[in-house]
Design an enzyme around this catalytic site. Structure first.
Site, mmCIF file in Angstrom:
data_model
loop_
_atom_site.group_PDB
_atom_site.id
_atom_site.type_symbol
_atom_site.label_atom_id
_atom_site.label_comp_id
_atom_site.label_asym_id
_atom_site.label_seq_id
_atom_site.Cartn_x
_atom_site.Cartn_y
_atom_site.Cartn_z
ATOM 1 C CE1 TYR A 12 -3.659 2.435 1.022
ATOM 2 C CE2 TYR A 12 -1.902 3.384 2.000
ATOM 3 C CZ TYR A 12 -3.216 3.648 1.509
ATOM 4 O OH TYR A 12 -3.889 4.911 1.610
ATOM 5 C CD GLU A 62 -5.893 4.774 -1.337
ATOM 6 O OE1 GLU A 62 -5.992 4.739 -0.029
ATOM 7 O OE2 GLU A 62 -6.850 4.392 -1.810
#
Lengths: 294, 389
Positions: free
Chosen positions: B108, B196
């Protein structure tokens, strides 16, 4: 006494020749604020409403001795106006402008924190010391001189709160609208500290809303340091979960931001939280009475 | 401002961040052709303005172009409901067809604004994928955070610390350093409030690849990015929210029947709170802005009335220095234009309150004026109950 501004404050308006800047300059002056200068690049040398206009803040501060700036510069130039205010060495800059880009504010905030200038806002109604000085866009007539400090993230909800306080006979020492943007100058705690130290403030009313963790931080500080009664209201108890910004927003605040959590944190810190926005004045009244009994 | 995954990937790619080979399609035939180009086996990804698509069937691996065609026919026009869309879901109008990639590891990675420090913050975790939020709450030690000082920017040595913490080494770690630096460059140049990559993967072949991407632009910076306007997909927004946006009004549709018009977000939220407290159900959140004008008030009123669920309207304007007679004119103008007969309760504060009230009461509208917030909420709830009876 009061905090941040009083009848001695000498005010310079950045963006004085704009429509909003000029309108509110007049409103503030009518309220009693000493507007000593204006700044609009390219318009140095003229007078508006009898107020001298300068090209730069450096000049305005040097020549007029202004110590408070009110910023109405539109978003593309607002952060630059804040930086210029800092560079001029002014004590306090109050930025009313709504819609300043995040990137610009990240840098401006960094510079402000390293300087001796205090920043209020952006995207805020400003600061008022009732009966003495108004630097902002709030309606002066709802305020009454008195002993309650008001600090708020909201604009018009602050007017509602102040009106209820005044109607309940609770005048205000100073009202500070810190602004609702993600990046702001003074935060709740910075204002609470000053109210705590101000001999003419007997109690504080605080207005928060959902999002972020500023109210929780304030609650923690109040629990440890606040000597005066505090009442509060948090807007958005019934708001449905807003449109979320991916996962990162949730991660960064660690689950903070909901109204119930904020109310819980404030209650734990001994703050009297109004259950309804119609009972803000009552809550402050009750908090002051409880203090007297002790 | 939101954009689609395929648009976010296009942007990342422009910043030298590797993304899978892919094509965006508007019809099932286009999806089939794209699938052929990928060699038959590919990933079909519905493009909507929300996450959680995988679990809702919006992201699927297919093995033949015909299979891709079938799936696309099913997805196009369907309302995809995910935990982030609300119960009504979002309509699929665009599909991204991507090459299937063998994945060795998932991470992530994001950069967003941290309100508590007033700085951008890089967040990374070796536990990437769909359950990142669970990781954040259950094992926060597995999340790495780095606050970026705007004076220095993000430095290579800082990015290296992150890539090593993720367990990358050698040239792959240096690739990751470059990727992280490029990601920060993207945030600054494109004025992003969020970028993101989830997951960022190491492929079986040993490359870094941004498998999924999300970008939010800072709404306040739109004025210096003309390219944003063309990227907007209006099919993903509520039509009333679109018309509200044109007039700079913040409007969010809710499920009740009392239309609300308030100036200022905080007061608007407080107004919804008071309505609920009195047993009313707000139909919307609408902020006309701190200093509402006559035009804005009129437009706002018309937008509220376009919602067929609305059976009554509560107006709460704390104008302060604004003139109430001007606001009243705006309301009257809009209400007569759309021939509104619904009950209206108006609470105004500011200058010329009495003149404003008189205008409203003489207008022939089904309107009551009140002086206090609580009384206003009570009155509109009562008027609705009477209208029903």
């Amino acid at each position: 006494m009061s905090i941040l501004i009083n009848k001695e404050s000498k005010i310079v308006v950045q963006g004085i020749t704009g429509k909003a800047g000029l309108f509110h300059t007049k409103q503030c002056r009518d309220y009693g604020a000493r507007i000593v200068a204006g700044v609009t690049p390219g318009k140095g040398g003229i007078h508006v409403e009898g107020i001298p206009v300068f090209d730069t803040m450096e000049e305005a501060v040097r020549i007029t001795g202004a110590n408070v700036s009110m910023i109405f510069v539109p978003p593309p130039g607002a952060a630059d106006a804040i930086l210029e205010a800092c560079a001029s060495g002014i004590e306090l800059a109050i930025c009313i402008t709504e819609g300043v880009p995040i990137k610009d504010m990240v840098m401006a905030k960094r510079v402000v924190d390293d300087s001796k200038t205090l920043l209020v806002g952006p995207n805020c109604p400003g600061v008022i010391t009732p009966g003495e000085c108004k630097v902002g866009i709030m309606p002066g007539y709802i305020h009454k001189p008195g002993k309650i400090g008001v600090v708020s993230r909201s604009g018009t909800l602050t007017y509602e709160a102040v009106k209820q306080l005044s109607d309940a006979g609770l005048g205000q020492s100073t009202c500070v609208g810190i602004g609702g943007d993600p990046i702001i100058g003074m935060k709740f705690i910075d204002v609470l500290k000053r109210f705590n130290d101000d001999p003419d403030t007997d109690g504080v009313f605080m207005i928060g809303e959902i999002g972020g963790g500023a109210e929780e931080d304030a609650a923690e500080w109040i629990k440890k340091n606040m000597k005066k009664p505090v009442a509060a209201f948090i807007a958005g108890v019934t708001a449905p979960p807003g449109k979320r910004m991916g996962h990162a927003g949730a991660i960064i605040t660690g689950g903070k931001g909901k109204a119930v959590d904020k109310i819980e944190a404030l209650k734990n810190a001994g703050v009297l939280v109004a259950q309804s926005p119609t009972k803000m004045g009552e809550a402050m009244m009750a908090a002051m009475k409880a203090k007297k009994k002790k | 401002m939101n954009i689609h995954e395929y648009q976010a990937k296009e942007i990342l790619s422009n910043f030298d961040i590797p993304v899978p080979r892919g094509r965006v399609a508007l019809t099932a035939d286009q999806v089939e052709r794209a699938a052929k180009m990928m060699g038959g086996t590919c990933v079909v990804k519905a493009q909507i303005y929300a996450g959680g698509r995988g679990k809702a069937g919006g992201v699927q691996l297919v093995h033949h172009p015909e299979q891709a065609h079938e799936l696309a026919k099913e997805l196009f026009g369907k309302r995809l409901v995910t935990p982030q869309t609300g119960p009504e879901g979002l309509k699929v109008r665009r599909i991204l067809v991507e090459e299937a990639v063998g994945i060795a590891r998932e991470f992530y990675l994001s950069i967003t604004l941290d309100r508590s420090t007033s700085r951008y913050c890089l967040i990374a975790s070796a536990e990437g994928g769909v359950d990142i939020e669970e990781t954040a709450t259950k094992s926060p030690e597995k999340i790495y955070k780095l606050t970026i000082d705007p004076y220095t920017g993000l430095r290579p040595y800082q990015a290296r610390k992150i890539s090593l913490a993720l367990g990358l080494n050698g040239s792959l770690s240096e690739d990751c350093v470059n990727l992280i630096l490029n990601l920060y460059r993207c945030v600054l140049e494109k004025d992003c409030s969020l970028v993101e990559i989830n997951p960022l993967v190491v492929t079986r072949a040993g490359w870094l690849l941004a498998m999924d991407a999300k970008i939010n632009f800072d709404d306040n910076a739109i004025f210096r990015h003309w390219e944003y306007h063309d990227m907007m997909d209006y099919s993903q927004l509520d039509p009333l929210e679109i018309s509200a946006g044109k007039f700079d009004l913040a409007y969010i549709k809710l499920t009740g029947n009392i239309g609300c018009m308030v100036n200022g977000a905080g007061l608007a939220m407080a107004t919804l709170d008071v309505l609920k407290e009195n047993g009313g159900e707000p139909a919307n959140f609408l902020d006309v802005g701190g200093g509402a004008t006559r035009e804005k008030v009129a437009e706002a009123f018309k937008i509220i009335l376009q919602d067929k669920d609305v059976k009554g309207v509560f107006v709460n304007i704390f104008g302060g220095i604004m003139r109430c007679d001007v606001i009243a004119q705006g309301i009257i103008e809009a209400a007569s234009e759309v021939q509104c007969t619904l009950p209206i309760v108006v609470r105004m504060d500011g200058s010329q309150v009495e003149e404003g009230k008189k205008l409203l009461l003489d207008s022939g509208l089904n309107v009551k004026c009140v002086d206090f917030l609580g009384a206003g909420a009570e009155t509109i709830v009562q008027m609705l109950a009477e209208a029903k009876a």
